[in-house]
Design a protein around this motif. Structure first.
Motif, PDB file in Angstrom:
ATOM      1  N   TYR A 155       0.866  -1.268   0.088  1.00  0.00           N
ATOM      2  CA  TYR A 155      -0.110   0.002  -0.028  1.00  0.00           C
ATOM      3  C   TYR A 155       0.882   1.240   0.029  1.00  0.00           C
ATOM      4  N   LEU A 156       0.528   2.151  -0.963  1.00  0.00           N
ATOM      5  CA  LEU A 156       1.694   3.336  -1.311  1.00  0.00           C
ATOM      6  C   LEU A 156       0.792   4.529  -0.902  1.00  0.00           C
ATOM      7  N   MET A 157       1.535   5.616   0.071  1.00  0.00           N
ATOM      8  CA  MET A 157       1.007   6.661   0.203  1.00  0.00           C
ATOM      9  C   MET A 157       1.885   7.760   0.221  1.00  0.00           C
ATOM     10  N   ALA A 158       1.521   9.001  -0.086  1.00  0.00           N
ATOM     11  CA  ALA A 158       2.364  10.155  -0.195  1.00  0.00           C
ATOM     12  C   ALA A 158       1.739  11.485  -0.189  1.00  0.00           C
ATOM     13  N   PRO A 159       2.234  12.717   0.053  1.00  0.00           N
ATOM     14  CA  PRO A 159       1.429  13.938  -0.136  1.00  0.00           C
ATOM     15  C   PRO A 159       1.449  14.129  -1.775  1.00  0.00           C
ATOM     16  N   ASN A 160       0.339  14.881  -2.172  1.00  0.00           N
ATOM     17  CA  ASN A 160       0.238  15.170  -3.700  1.00  0.00           C
ATOM     18  C   ASN A 160       1.099  16.567  -4.181  1.00  0.00           C
ATOM     19  N   TYR A 161       2.437  16.224  -4.379  1.00  0.00           N
ATOM     20  CA  TYR A 161       3.334  17.231  -5.108  1.00  0.00           C
ATOM     21  C   TYR A 161       4.422  16.450  -5.623  1.00  0.00           C
ATOM     22  N   GLN A 162       5.257  17.307  -6.327  1.00  0.00           N
ATOM     23  CA  GLN A 162       6.275  16.591  -7.204  1.00  0.00           C
ATOM     24  C   GLN A 162       7.086  15.350  -6.531  1.00  0.00           C
ATOM     25  N   ALA A 163       7.608  15.666  -5.136  1.00  0.00           N
ATOM     26  CA  ALA A 163       8.449  14.884  -4.526  1.00  0.00           C
ATOM     27  C   ALA A 163       7.687  13.513  -3.974  1.00  0.00           C
ATOM     28  N   GLY A 164       6.204  13.605  -3.687  1.00  0.00           N
ATOM     29  CA  GLY A 164       5.670  12.364  -3.794  1.00  0.00           C
ATOM     30  C   GLY A 164       5.390  11.633  -4.624  1.00  0.00           C
ATOM     31  N   LYS A 165       4.947  12.265  -5.670  1.00  0.00           N
ATOM     32  CA  LYS A 165       5.003  11.360  -6.820  1.00  0.00           C
ATOM     33  C   LYS A 165       6.179  10.849  -7.423  1.00  0.00           C
ATOM     34  N   ASP A 166       7.306  11.684  -7.312  1.00  0.00           N
ATOM     35  CA  ASP A 166       8.602  10.966  -7.524  1.00  0.00           C
ATOM     36  C   ASP A 166       9.108   9.765  -6.807  1.00  0.00           C
ATOM     37  N   MET A 167       8.684   9.947  -5.390  1.00  0.00           N
ATOM     38  CA  MET A 167       9.016   8.985  -4.383  1.00  0.00           C
ATOM     39  C   MET A 167       8.428   7.781  -4.737  1.00  0.00           C
ATOM     40  N   LEU A 168       7.069   7.590  -4.774  1.00  0.00           N
ATOM     41  CA  LEU A 168       6.410   6.457  -5.154  1.00  0.00           C
ATOM     42  C   LEU A 168       6.848   5.829  -6.567  1.00  0.00           C
ATOM     43  N   ALA A 169       7.201   6.746  -7.575  1.00  0.00           N
ATOM     44  CA  ALA A 169       7.676   6.339  -8.709  1.00  0.00           C
ATOM     45  C   ALA A 169       9.154   5.610  -8.634  1.00  0.00           C
ATOM     46  N   GLY A 170       9.791   6.222  -7.746  1.00  0.00           N
ATOM     47  CA  GLY A 170      10.858   5.227  -7.469  1.00  0.00           C
ATOM     48  C   GLY A 170      10.817   4.067  -6.819  1.00  0.00           C
ATOM     49  N   PHE A 171       9.869   3.891  -5.906  1.00  0.00           N
ATOM     50  CA  PHE A 171       9.770   2.769  -5.466  1.00  0.00           C
ATOM     51  C   PHE A 171       9.348   1.675  -6.568  1.00  0.00           C
ATOM     52  N   LYS A 172       8.272   2.081  -7.323  1.00  0.00           N
ATOM     53  CA  LYS A 172       7.837   1.201  -8.129  1.00  0.00           C
ATOM     54  C   LYS A 172       8.614   0.790  -9.503  1.00  0.00           C
ATOM     55  N   ARG A 173       9.883   1.668  -9.417  1.00  0.00           N
ATOM     56  CA  ARG A 173      10.611   1.042 -10.367  1.00  0.00           C
ATOM     57  C   ARG A 173      11.517   0.000 -10.088  1.00  0.00           C
ATOM     58  N   TRP A 174      11.762  -0.415  -8.726  1.00  0.00           N
ATOM     59  CA  TRP A 174      12.519  -1.574  -8.245  1.00  0.00           C
ATOM     60  C   TRP A 174      11.520  -2.582  -7.660  1.00  0.00           C
ATOM     61  N   TYR A 175      10.248  -2.195  -7.219  1.00  0.00           N
ATOM     62  CA  TYR A 175       9.150  -3.142  -6.720  1.00  0.00           C
ATOM     63  C   TYR A 175       8.427  -3.523  -7.620  1.00  0.00           C
ATOM     64  N   LYS A 176       8.339  -4.953  -8.061  1.00  0.00           N
ATOM     65  CA  LYS A 176       7.748  -5.666  -9.020  1.00  0.00           C
ATOM     66  C   LYS A 176       6.539  -6.409  -8.560  1.00  0.00           C
ATOM     67  N   GLY A 177       5.987  -6.031  -7.011  1.00  0.00           N
ATOM     68  CA  GLY A 177       4.831  -6.876  -6.960  1.00  0.00           C
ATOM     69  C   GLY A 177       3.606  -6.184  -6.996  1.00  0.00           C
ATOM     70  N   GLY A 178       2.799  -6.436  -6.208  1.00  0.00           N
ATOM     71  CA  GLY A 178       1.112  -5.917  -6.705  1.00  0.00           C
ATOM     72  C   GLY A 178       1.490  -4.429  -5.993  1.00  0.00           C
ATOM     73  N   VAL A 179       0.493  -3.421  -6.218  1.00  0.00           N
ATOM     74  CA  VAL A 179       0.218  -2.342  -5.517  1.00  0.00           C
ATOM     75  C   VAL A 179      -1.229  -2.487  -5.001  1.00  0.00           C
ATOM     76  N   ALA A 180      -1.615  -2.381  -3.743  1.00  0.00           N
ATOM     77  CA  ALA A 180      -2.882  -2.568  -3.114  1.00  0.00           C
ATOM     78  C   ALA A 180      -3.696  -1.232  -3.392  1.00  0.00           C
ATOM     79  N   ALA A 181      -2.753  -0.040  -3.404  1.00  0.00           N
ATOM     80  CA  ALA A 181      -3.486   1.085  -3.837  1.00  0.00           C
ATOM     81  C   ALA A 181      -2.137   2.278  -3.826  1.00  0.00           C
ATOM     82  N   GLU A 182      -2.489   3.246  -4.681  1.00  0.00           N
ATOM     83  CA  GLU A 182      -1.572   4.528  -4.868  1.00  0.00           C
ATOM     84  C   GLU A 182      -2.052   5.647  -3.959  1.00  0.00           C
TER      85      GLU A 182
END
Length: 397
Positions: A171-198
């Motif tokens: 389950y992924l959570m972050a504030p809605n601004y550039q750093a938050g979007k970048d951080m979750l994008a970085g996580f998903k670049r290496w994590y290849k499993g399922g995402v319960a929610a973003e």
């Protein structure tokens, strides 16, 4: 903090333009080098901004209030984490104060609002709390550096760690601004499993009860969160109160650090955080820094203080390379880039890539309780000598 007569007159004459206080570090009457220090010095993120001030100030104390042997004047500009205010600060530093370098730059929303202005000015600009993906990629600038990290770097490290551990639905959570979007994008670049929610929440939101309820109803087997500053205090405490921390693995970046760990205490125990630095790192520069910071300010430093401290020593090295002459902006920027591989960082191995982003290690620290102490414990180094994902898009060579 003592103000010089020169700075007082500046504040009076230019206050209407900036709409904020401009302060000065203790300094010589006539400085050879002028530094603009910007950040969120008031409002919800003021604790982070204070870390900029204290980390940079401690380094200057150790350097005799000099950079490269030259006397230094430091002006402060409070961006309040508001892009319009941040733009006033940058314009004043560049056009009126004519600073030799700008350190801090605030969060990614401030950086992105001013990236074009900074590049066009040619003034050496050093971010201490992030590196938005456009700044690392196609919109990079020869004079714009991050001494911190690309926004998604620590997210990538935790993504790799979570992938290695075999979690299937995060389950992924972050504030809605550039750093938050970048951080979750970085996580998903290496994590290849399922995402319960973003899930993206409002900046500076204080009540997360509805979002946490949705999180608990999901079929996640781990949580990854990015909530810096006071947002991290509120979100982490509410996760703990809801029984999430301790029940499922919780991973984070910049949600639990030196700025808010005193407020979180036991609520943060068990959280694993990705970062480029922690007081627990064992190298001579870091041990010297942490000891001096705790003695001077009576608290444990955060990553922001460590980065600001590094920024001063980076500038010191660059100014020495130029024998004190920073008048040529292009030469100064080139000296800063070269100095990245020469100064001794508190985080260990460090150098700038071609896009002026760091090449460095990314660590994972678990928050533990040992006796009366709540602190980070190094548990992994997921990424070693790591380069960001955007360097190929940067035209710099």
């Amino acid at each position: 903090m003592k103000r010089s007569a020169v700075v007082k007159s500046m504040v009076s004459a230019l206050g209407a333009l900036a709409g904020l206080a401009v302060l000065a570090f203790p300094q010589q009457a006539m400085a050879d080098i002028k530094i603009g220090l910007s950040g969120p010095f008031s409002g919800p993120m003021a604790a982070d901004g204070q870390e900029y001030i204290d980390g940079f100030g401690l380094a200057l104390e150790q350097l005799g209030n000099q950079l490269g042997g030259q006397k230094v004047q430091v002006l402060q500009g409070d961006d309040q984490m508001k892009p319009d205010v941040g733009s006033q600060v940058m314009r004043k530093f560049i056009e009126l104060d004519k600073v030799d370098a700008i350190v801090g730059l605030g969060y990614s929303n401030i950086i992105m609002a001013n990236l074009r202005r900074l590049k066009e000015s040619g003034v050496v600009s050093i971010a201490v709390a992030g590196g938005p993906s456009p700044m690392a990629g196609a919109e990079c600038g020869a004079n714009v550096f991050s001494i911190a990290y690309p926004n998604d770097g620590s997210g990538e490290a935790i993504g790799k760690l979570v992938q290695d551990k075999g979690y299937k639905n995060v389950y992924l959570m972050a504030p809605n601004y550039q750093a938050g979007k970048d951080m979750l994008a970085g996580f998903k670049r290496w994590y290849k499993g399922g995402v319960a929610a973003e899930v993206y929440t409002q900046i500076n939101q204080t009540d997360y009860s509805a979002e946490i309820t949705q999180l608990q109803l999901s079929k996640m087997d781990a949580v990854f969160m990015f909530y810096p500053g006071s947002m991290g205090v509120n979100f982490t405490k509410q996760l703990k109160q809801a029984g999430v921390i301790g029940k499922v693995p919780v991973y984070s970046t910049f949600t639990v650090d030196g700025t808010n760990l005193p407020a979180l205490r036991e609520a943060a125990v068990g959280v694993i955080s990705g970062n480029t630095w922690n007081p627990a790192l064992e190298n001579p520069e870091n041990q010297k820094f942490v000891k001096a910071f705790e003695a001077r300010y009576k608290r444990v430093p955060s990553t922001y203080a460590a980065n600001a401290y590094d920024a001063a020593f980076l500038l010191d090295t660059a100014v020495r390379k130029l024998k004190g002459d920073t008048s040529n902006k292009v030469a100064f920027a080139a000296a800063v880039k070269a100095a990245g591989a020469e100064f001794k960082s508190v985080r260990g191995p460090f150098r700038f890539n071609t896009n002026n982003m760091p090449i460095q290690n990314y660590y994972a620290f678990e928050i533990v309780k040992e006796g009366d102490q709540i602190k980070g414990k190094l548990v992994a180094t997921p990424l070693v000598d790591h380069k960001d994902a955007y360097v190929a898009a940067c035209p710099l060579k």
